[in-house]
Design a protein around this motif. Structure first.
Motif, mmCIF file in Angstrom:
data_model
loop_
_atom_site.group_PDB
_atom_site.id
_atom_site.type_symbol
_atom_site.label_atom_id
_atom_site.label_comp_id
_atom_site.label_asym_id
_atom_site.label_seq_id
_atom_site.Cartn_x
_atom_site.Cartn_y
_atom_site.Cartn_z
ATOM 1 N N UNK A 1 -27.926 -30.759 -20.434
ATOM 2 C CA UNK A 1 -29.066 -30.376 -21.218
ATOM 3 C C UNK A 1 -30.008 -29.696 -20.381
ATOM 4 N N UNK A 2 -30.986 -29.997 -19.563
ATOM 5 C CA UNK A 2 -31.470 -29.003 -18.693
ATOM 6 C C UNK A 2 -31.768 -29.800 -17.047
ATOM 7 N N UNK A 3 -30.478 -30.076 -16.582
ATOM 8 C CA UNK A 3 -29.981 -30.219 -15.448
ATOM 9 C C UNK A 3 -28.772 -29.845 -15.372
ATOM 10 N N UNK A 4 -29.050 -28.832 -14.108
ATOM 11 C CA UNK A 4 -27.698 -27.854 -13.394
ATOM 12 C C UNK A 4 -27.675 -29.174 -11.798
ATOM 13 N N UNK A 5 -26.980 -29.616 -11.601
ATOM 14 C CA UNK A 5 -25.849 -29.856 -10.736
ATOM 15 C C UNK A 5 -24.643 -29.152 -9.626
ATOM 16 N N UNK A 6 -25.024 -29.039 -8.363
ATOM 17 C CA UNK A 6 -24.121 -28.457 -7.802
ATOM 18 C C UNK A 6 -23.665 -29.584 -6.984
ATOM 19 N N UNK A 7 -22.367 -28.926 -6.463
ATOM 20 C CA UNK A 7 -21.744 -29.477 -4.838
ATOM 21 C C UNK A 7 -22.018 -28.510 -4.155
ATOM 22 N N UNK A 8 -22.430 -29.251 -2.963
ATOM 23 C CA UNK A 8 -23.215 -28.248 -1.404
ATOM 24 C C UNK A 8 -22.442 -28.587 -0.693
ATOM 25 N N UNK A 9 -22.446 -27.536 0.843
ATOM 26 C CA UNK A 9 -22.099 -27.731 2.078
ATOM 27 C C UNK A 9 -23.091 -26.238 2.479
ATOM 28 N N UNK A 10 -24.465 -27.375 3.365
ATOM 29 C CA UNK A 10 -25.048 -26.366 4.223
ATOM 30 C C UNK A 10 -24.872 -25.489 5.173
ATOM 31 N N UNK A 11 -25.431 -24.378 5.412
ATOM 32 C CA UNK A 11 -24.932 -23.192 6.331
ATOM 33 C C UNK A 11 -25.420 -23.117 6.760
ATOM 34 N N UNK A 12 -27.213 -23.196 7.396
ATOM 35 C CA UNK A 12 -27.410 -23.219 8.775
ATOM 36 C C UNK A 12 -28.339 -24.121 9.047
ATOM 37 N N UNK A 13 -29.278 -24.140 10.400
ATOM 38 C CA UNK A 13 -29.498 -25.869 11.210
ATOM 39 C C UNK A 13 -30.430 -26.597 9.319
ATOM 40 N N UNK A 14 -31.010 -26.030 8.836
ATOM 41 C CA UNK A 14 -31.553 -26.693 7.797
ATOM 42 C C UNK A 14 -31.343 -27.301 6.377
ATOM 43 N N UNK A 15 -31.117 -28.873 5.908
ATOM 44 C CA UNK A 15 -30.652 -29.217 5.213
ATOM 45 C C UNK A 15 -31.354 -29.035 4.767
ATOM 46 N N UNK A 16 -31.164 -28.534 2.663
ATOM 47 C CA UNK A 16 -31.894 -29.062 2.134
ATOM 48 C C UNK A 16 -32.247 -29.624 0.897
ATOM 49 N N UNK A 17 -33.675 -30.197 0.737
ATOM 50 C CA UNK A 17 -34.467 -30.999 0.694
ATOM 51 C C UNK A 17 -34.518 -31.521 -0.924
ATOM 52 N N UNK A 18 -35.195 -32.534 -1.213
ATOM 53 C CA UNK A 18 -35.867 -32.415 -2.940
ATOM 54 C C UNK A 18 -37.390 -32.398 -2.280
ATOM 55 N N UNK A 19 -37.907 -31.618 -4.352
ATOM 56 C CA UNK A 19 -39.200 -31.006 -4.124
ATOM 57 C C UNK A 19 -39.323 -30.375 -5.257
ATOM 58 N N UNK A 20 -40.183 -29.994 -5.916
ATOM 59 C CA UNK A 20 -40.766 -29.363 -6.746
ATOM 60 C C UNK A 20 -40.922 -27.668 -6.970
ATOM 61 N N UNK A 21 -40.731 -27.029 -7.666
ATOM 62 C CA UNK A 21 -41.020 -25.544 -7.750
ATOM 63 C C UNK A 21 -39.650 -24.669 -7.687
ATOM 64 N N UNK A 22 -38.548 -25.366 -7.712
ATOM 65 C CA UNK A 22 -37.553 -25.395 -6.982
ATOM 66 C C UNK A 22 -36.952 -24.183 -7.547
ATOM 67 N N UNK A 23 -36.139 -22.621 -6.275
ATOM 68 C CA UNK A 23 -35.506 -21.685 -6.468
ATOM 69 C C UNK A 23 -34.564 -21.659 -6.302
ATOM 70 N N UNK A 24 -33.523 -21.329 -6.624
ATOM 71 C CA UNK A 24 -31.734 -21.016 -5.932
ATOM 72 C C UNK A 24 -31.901 -19.837 -6.502
ATOM 73 N N UNK A 25 -31.478 -18.717 -4.926
ATOM 74 C CA UNK A 25 -31.115 -17.487 -4.792
ATOM 75 C C UNK A 25 -30.117 -17.030 -4.670
ATOM 76 N N UNK A 26 -28.760 -16.779 -5.912
ATOM 77 C CA UNK A 26 -27.645 -16.343 -5.351
ATOM 78 C C UNK A 26 -26.859 -15.548 -4.874
#
Length: 179
Positions: free
Chosen positions: A125-150
């Motif tokens: 539907x309107x939900x997209x899930x990815x498996x991920x691996x952290x590349x930097x020191x900051x882990x991704x966090x939950x929040x609003x107004x998400x933008x994913x630059x691929x």
């Protein structure tokens, strides 16, 4: 008798021609065939939930924005569903070489940024899930107004349209000139 036969034959020919006209999409005017490029992608969503293994974009936009940097300078968008289907296409697919991405979200009024590697997209539907691996020191966090630059992928890409580029049923990438 002959006129009835020819009248029936003409009706059949017109019906077949009309059916073919409905199934063959019209080629947009003012287009030009373009070579493959280094495409970058942007996906936006209302919110994102993150756990130790997955990033889940909720309220994902139905279109994934795409653009190519110099010298091509092309823009367009792809249906997000086609972007996900295209993930495994070709010998240099994202499945073979997972892309890097930057996730930005708003948490308590402040922007949070994390770099990740993405794998295994699943659209429901309107939900997209990815498996991920952290590349930097900051882990991704939950929040609003998400933008994913691929990060980039080289090649023609998924079925895209609007904003300048589209992929015709015959497999060629076309873009409107004039940048």
């Amino acid at each position: 008798m002959k006129s009835a036969f020819y009248g029936a034959l003409l009706a059949v020919v017109c019906a077949i021609g009309g059916a073919q006209a409905q199934t063959a999409p019209a080629k947009p005017g003012n287009t030009e065939e373009m070579k493959p490029a280094n495409w970058l992608f942007v996906q936006v969503a209302d919110s994102v939930s993150v756990d130790d293994k997955t990033i889940t974009l909720k309220g994902i936009a139905p279109q994934t924005v795409m653009f190519a940097d110099r010298p091509e300078r092309m823009t367009g968008d792809a249906p997000t569903a086609n972007f996900v289907k295209f993930w495994t296409s070709g010998k240099d697919s994202f499945q073979q070489d997972p892309p890097n991405a930057t996730l930005t979200v708003v948490v308590d009024g402040k922007s949070q940024v994390a770099s990740v590697e993405l794998t295994n997209p699943v659209l429901n539907g309107d939900t997209l899930t990815y498996t991920y691996k952290v590349l930097g020191q900051d882990k991704p966090v939950s929040g609003t107004n998400a933008s994913l630059f691929i990060d980039w992928w080289y090649g023609p890409g998924p079925y895209w349209h609007g904003g300048g580029c589209w992929r015709g049923p015959w497999g060629h990438l076309h873009c409107r000139p004039g940048w």
